[in-house]
Design a protein around this motif. Structure first.
Motif, mmCIF file in Angstrom:
data_model
loop_
_atom_site.group_PDB
_atom_site.id
_atom_site.type_symbol
_atom_site.label_atom_id
_atom_site.label_comp_id
_atom_site.label_asym_id
_atom_site.label_seq_id
_atom_site.Cartn_x
_atom_site.Cartn_y
_atom_site.Cartn_z
ATOM 1 N N ARG A 7 -8.486 35.006 69.798
ATOM 2 C CA ARG A 7 -9.083 35.696 71.092
ATOM 3 C C ARG A 7 -8.059 35.811 72.207
ATOM 4 O O ARG A 7 -7.833 35.280 72.587
ATOM 5 C CB ARG A 7 -10.032 34.255 71.319
ATOM 6 C CG ARG A 7 -11.660 35.422 71.577
ATOM 7 C CD ARG A 7 -12.261 34.202 71.724
ATOM 8 N NE ARG A 7 -13.400 35.090 72.645
ATOM 9 C CZ ARG A 7 -14.513 35.673 72.133
ATOM 10 N NH1 ARG A 7 -14.503 35.743 70.857
ATOM 11 N NH2 ARG A 7 -15.567 36.142 72.555
ATOM 12 N N VAL A 8 -8.693 37.203 72.267
ATOM 13 C CA VAL A 8 -8.636 38.097 73.550
ATOM 14 C C VAL A 8 -8.943 38.180 74.878
ATOM 15 O O VAL A 8 -10.281 38.217 73.932
ATOM 16 C CB VAL A 8 -7.790 39.253 72.985
ATOM 17 C CG1 VAL A 8 -7.254 40.041 74.042
ATOM 18 C CG2 VAL A 8 -6.755 39.313 71.652
ATOM 19 N N VAL A 136 -25.989 43.240 75.589
ATOM 20 C CA VAL A 136 -24.335 43.629 75.269
ATOM 21 C C VAL A 136 -23.843 44.453 74.090
ATOM 22 O O VAL A 136 -24.899 44.031 73.050
ATOM 23 C CB VAL A 136 -23.956 41.888 75.504
ATOM 24 C CG1 VAL A 136 -22.058 42.361 74.711
ATOM 25 C CG2 VAL A 136 -23.717 41.297 76.714
ATOM 26 N N ALA A 137 -23.097 45.360 73.966
ATOM 27 C CA ALA A 137 -23.064 46.112 72.263
ATOM 28 C C ALA A 137 -22.014 44.661 71.333
ATOM 29 O O ALA A 137 -21.754 43.991 71.555
ATOM 30 C CB ALA A 137 -22.255 46.719 72.986
ATOM 31 N N GLY A 142 -20.349 37.595 72.624
ATOM 32 C CA GLY A 142 -19.399 36.055 72.667
ATOM 33 C C GLY A 142 -18.637 36.130 73.477
ATOM 34 O O GLY A 142 -18.133 35.083 73.338
ATOM 35 N N GLY A 143 -18.431 36.519 74.315
ATOM 36 C CA GLY A 143 -17.324 37.057 74.757
ATOM 37 C C GLY A 143 -17.478 36.485 75.977
ATOM 38 O O GLY A 143 -16.501 36.352 77.257
ATOM 39 N N LEU A 145 -20.020 38.021 78.426
ATOM 40 C CA LEU A 145 -19.846 38.741 78.927
ATOM 41 C C LEU A 145 -22.305 39.022 79.067
ATOM 42 O O LEU A 145 -22.269 39.362 80.788
ATOM 43 C CB LEU A 145 -20.303 40.497 78.515
ATOM 44 C CG LEU A 145 -20.804 42.065 79.250
ATOM 45 C CD1 LEU A 145 -20.141 41.703 80.353
ATOM 46 C CD2 LEU A 145 -20.559 43.300 78.441
ATOM 47 N N GLY A 146 -22.553 38.534 78.485
ATOM 48 C CA GLY A 146 -23.838 38.046 78.653
ATOM 49 C C GLY A 146 -24.349 36.987 79.569
ATOM 50 O O GLY A 146 -25.264 37.661 80.625
ATOM 51 N N SER A 147 -23.678 36.806 79.680
ATOM 52 C CA SER A 147 -23.735 35.350 80.621
ATOM 53 C C SER A 147 -23.551 35.529 82.171
ATOM 54 O O SER A 147 -23.972 35.621 83.344
ATOM 55 C CB SER A 147 -22.809 33.554 80.431
ATOM 56 O OG SER A 147 -23.195 33.583 79.556
ATOM 57 N N LEU A 148 -22.330 36.709 82.249
ATOM 58 C CA LEU A 148 -21.922 37.701 83.080
ATOM 59 C C LEU A 148 -22.807 38.366 83.838
ATOM 60 O O LEU A 148 -23.543 38.183 85.015
ATOM 61 C CB LEU A 148 -20.718 38.478 83.220
ATOM 62 C CG LEU A 148 -19.999 39.233 84.322
ATOM 63 C CD1 LEU A 148 -19.526 37.918 85.576
ATOM 64 C CD2 LEU A 148 -18.953 39.571 83.976
ATOM 65 N N LEU A 149 -23.048 39.028 83.026
ATOM 66 C CA LEU A 149 -25.184 40.092 83.675
ATOM 67 C C LEU A 149 -25.981 39.578 83.690
ATOM 68 O O LEU A 149 -26.612 39.633 85.029
ATOM 69 C CB LEU A 149 -25.252 40.811 82.365
ATOM 70 C CG LEU A 149 -24.288 41.836 82.020
ATOM 71 C CD1 LEU A 149 -24.283 42.882 80.569
ATOM 72 C CD2 LEU A 149 -24.435 43.187 82.837
ATOM 73 N N LEU A 150 -26.698 38.185 82.888
ATOM 74 C CA LEU A 150 -27.330 37.421 83.761
ATOM 75 C C LEU A 150 -26.977 37.057 84.956
ATOM 76 O O LEU A 150 -27.745 36.141 85.732
ATOM 77 C CB LEU A 150 -27.828 36.403 82.638
ATOM 78 C CG LEU A 150 -28.858 37.048 81.300
ATOM 79 C CD1 LEU A 150 -28.809 35.459 80.825
ATOM 80 C CD2 LEU A 150 -29.912 37.588 81.912
#
Length: 160
Positions: A7-8, A136-137, A142-143, A145-150
């Motif tokens: 995973r990158v 999130v696109a 799964g990386g 980003l959704g948590s970061l935005l919230l």
């Protein structure tokens, strides 16, 4: 390691939205996806173009003023939008009606039909913060980003 290989880690940048046409279109497409056709129902087949025009105007719930974009590799890959209850009280639906032009009748008709659902926006208590949307696109899910935005929306809520 996933079945597809290691995973990158992707670097995300959060930034305030700007009132420019290209960002309005990105916002509108993301809003169309996150609402699963609800805004298309309210605005018709030109919903993306109408939302993009409305996004450019201040002082309403769909304005760029309330949007944070997430970028990765100079591409918008997510978005969150939210505002304080006190800001909501000063909003007008005029920018959306102007952007809708001849389709404004559809907003009025669906507004009457959906009033029991839409009136929840009028019940946001002082001191509350309303997250209108977060998305999130698909290729970036799964990386984290959704948590970061919230988390960002939570920070905005605390500071408002």
């Amino acid at each position: 390691m996933s079945a597809d290989g290691p995973r990158v880690e992707t670097q995300f940048t959060l930034r305030p939205a700007r009132p420019v046409e290209a960002e309005g279109l990105a916002y509108a497409r993301l809003m169309d996806e996150v609402t699963e056709g609800f805004l298309r129902f309210r605005l018709g087949r030109n919903a993306v173009e109408i939302l993009a025009r409305a996004y450019l105007q201040p002082a309403h719930d769909l304005s760029y003023e309330h949007v944070t974009f997430a970028e990765a590799e100079q591409r918008i890959v997510g978005m969150a939008s939210g505002y304080a209850a006190t800001a909501r009280r000063s909003f007008s639906d005029r920018p959306l009606k102007l952007a809708a032009g001849g389709r404004a009748w559809r907003l009025r008709a669906t507004g009457v039909l959906l009033w029991p659902l839409l009136r929840i926006l009028e019940t946001i208590a002082d001191g509350d913060f309303y997250v209108l949307a977060a998305i999130v696109a698909a290729d970036m899910r799964g990386g984290g980003l959704g948590s970061l935005l919230l988390d960002h929306m939570e920070e905005r809520a605390r500071s408002s």
